[in-house]
Structures are given as structure tokens and as C-alpha cells.
Design a protein around this motif. Structure first.
Motif, PDB file in Angstrom:
ATOM      1  N   ASP A 112       0.859  -1.189   0.000  1.00  0.00           N
ATOM      2  CA  ASP A 112       0.000   0.000   0.000  1.00  0.00           C
ATOM      3  C   ASP A 112       0.894   1.237   0.000  1.00  0.00           C
ATOM      4  OD1 ASP A 112      -2.360  -1.530   0.206  1.00  0.00           O
ATOM      5  OD2 ASP A 112      -2.145  -1.639   2.385  1.00  0.00           O
ATOM      6  N   CYS A 113       0.465   2.257  -0.730  1.00  0.00           N
ATOM      7  CA  CYS A 113       1.233   3.499  -0.805  1.00  0.00           C
ATOM      8  C   CYS A 113       0.329   4.682  -0.490  1.00  0.00           C
ATOM      9  CB  CYS A 113       1.805   3.699  -2.204  1.00  0.00           C
ATOM     10  SG  CYS A 113       2.812   2.338  -2.775  1.00  0.00           S
ATOM     11  N   THR A 114       0.912   5.744   0.026  1.00  0.00           N
ATOM     12  CA  THR A 114       0.122   6.947   0.277  1.00  0.00           C
ATOM     13  C   THR A 114      -0.138   7.701  -1.022  1.00  0.00           C
ATOM     14  OG1 THR A 114       2.148   8.168   0.803  1.00  0.00           O
ATOM     15  CG2 THR A 114       0.916   7.226   2.653  1.00  0.00           C
ATOM     16  N   CYS A 119       4.297   4.709  -6.311  1.00  0.00           N
ATOM     17  CA  CYS A 119       4.780   4.438  -4.956  1.00  0.00           C
ATOM     18  C   CYS A 119       6.187   4.955  -4.727  1.00  0.00           C
ATOM     19  CB  CYS A 119       4.759   2.932  -4.674  1.00  0.00           C
ATOM     20  SG  CYS A 119       3.101   2.268  -4.468  1.00  0.00           S
ATOM     21  N   SER A 124       5.972   9.645  -0.853  1.00  0.00           N
ATOM     22  CA  SER A 124       5.159   8.466  -0.590  1.00  0.00           C
ATOM     23  C   SER A 124       5.699   7.672   0.603  1.00  0.00           C
ATOM     24  CB  SER A 124       5.142   7.566  -1.829  1.00  0.00           C
ATOM     25  OG  SER A 124       4.327   6.440  -1.608  1.00  0.00           O
ATOM     26  N   SER A 157       6.152  -0.003   7.550  1.00  0.00           N
ATOM     27  CA  SER A 157       6.046   1.187   6.702  1.00  0.00           C
ATOM     28  C   SER A 157       7.401   1.859   6.571  1.00  0.00           C
ATOM     29  CB  SER A 157       5.050   2.188   7.295  1.00  0.00           C
ATOM     30  OG  SER A 157       3.769   1.610   7.336  1.00  0.00           O
TER      31      SER A 157
END
Length: 169
Positions: A112-114, A119, A124, A157
Motif C-alpha cells: 500500500d502506498c500513500t 509508490c 510516498s 512502513s
């Protein structure tokens, strides 16, 4: 009247005592306590041994999945693009699980990436979630539901740019 030991034995108020003095032995419960202790020991020791082995197996899996998540996140961020990052993350996760003796464990990698579009952009934060399971020892397939197992997952993360590849000239 003189009292002889034979007369005392005949007049003893406890018949069992008088029988033993005359040489007659009654078969009692001698040795049965030892048998009971051994059986209870086995019946209680085997489940406790299984519990300890299961806890060790789950703990080994927990160490492995945590190391796999950390390694996969770092490998993903160090890659040049998303496709290469995914390949490197899976390879790093496999290696971390193999280090803990979980070579055959199933592996699920989720990234998952912001910033969903890219990414590997500078702002990110990449989160890698690793999922696996460990089989509990000495338990067969129960009623066709598969071998009993314990599901494990871990997440790590990493902001992009925290780890950079260094090229040596």
C-alpha cells in the motif's frame, strides 16, 4: 497367668495386625500409587509438551513474518520502479521466512502506498503487509478441514527516500 508373645498376638484387637505377625500377608494396594502417578504424569505431560511445542512454532513464525515485512518494505523502496519493487519484496520476504525455517509456508504480500499512482515518488510512504501461516505440530487433518494452523501477519512502513542505493564508481 503369664503373657507370652503368642498369646498377645491371638488377643490383638486388630485382625490384620495379628495376621501379619503370624506370617500371613494380605495383598493390599502396594505399588498402585506409583502406577497412578505414572499414568497421570503421561496424561498431563503429553498435552503440556504439545502446548509448548505449538507456542514455539507460533513464536518462530511471528519472528519470521516480522522480519519478512521489514525486509520486504526496504527492498520495495530501494527498487527503481513498482514492478521491480514487488519482485524484490517477495524475494526478500521468502528469504526472511526461510531464515526462520519456514521455506514452505504460504506467502501473501500486499503493498500500500500513500500516493497510489507512483509508490516511488518522493513523498510516498510504502507499507508492506506480509501474511502467512504456521501449521501446528502433531495434529492431522481434522474432519477434512485441513491441517490446523495459526495465521500470522505483520506490516512495516517505510518512507521513500529513507533508504537510498549507493552506487560505487
Amino acid at each position: 497367668m503369664t503373657v507370652t508373645p503368642a498369646r498377645v498376638a491371638e488377643r490383638a484387637p486388630w485382625p490384620a495386625l495379628s495376621h501379619t505377625r503370624r506370617g500371613h500377608h494380605r495383598r493390599g494396594e502396594e505399588g498402585s500409587a506409583l502406577v497412578e502417578v505414572v499414568w497421570l504424569g503421561v496424561l498431563l505431560l503429553l498435552p503440556m509438551l504439545w502446548i509448548v511445542l505449538s507456542v514455539f512454532e507460533v513464536q518462530r513464525g511471528a519472528f519470521g513474518v516480522e522480519a519478512a515485512a521489514r525486509s520486504a518494505a526496504r527492498a520495495y523502496v530501494l527498487a527503481g520502479d513498482d514492478a521491480t519493487g514487488r519482485q524484490r519484496a517477495e524475494a526478500a520476504a521468502r528469504q526472511a521466512l526461510a531464515d526462520q525455517g519456514l521455506e514452505d509456508a504460504p506467502l501473501e504480500v500486499r503493498v500500500d502506498c500513500t500516493v497510489p499512482a507512483d509508490c516511488h515518488s518522493g513523498t510516498s510512504v510504502v507499507t508492506v503487509v506480509i501474511g502467512t501461516r504456521v501449521d501446528l505440530p502433531f495434529l492431522p487433518d481434522l474432519l477434512g478441514a485441513g491441517e490446523p494452523s495459526f495465521a500470522l501477519d505483520a506490516a512495516h512502513s517505510v518512507p521513500v527516500g529513507r533508504y537510498q542505493e549507493v552506487s560505487v564508481p
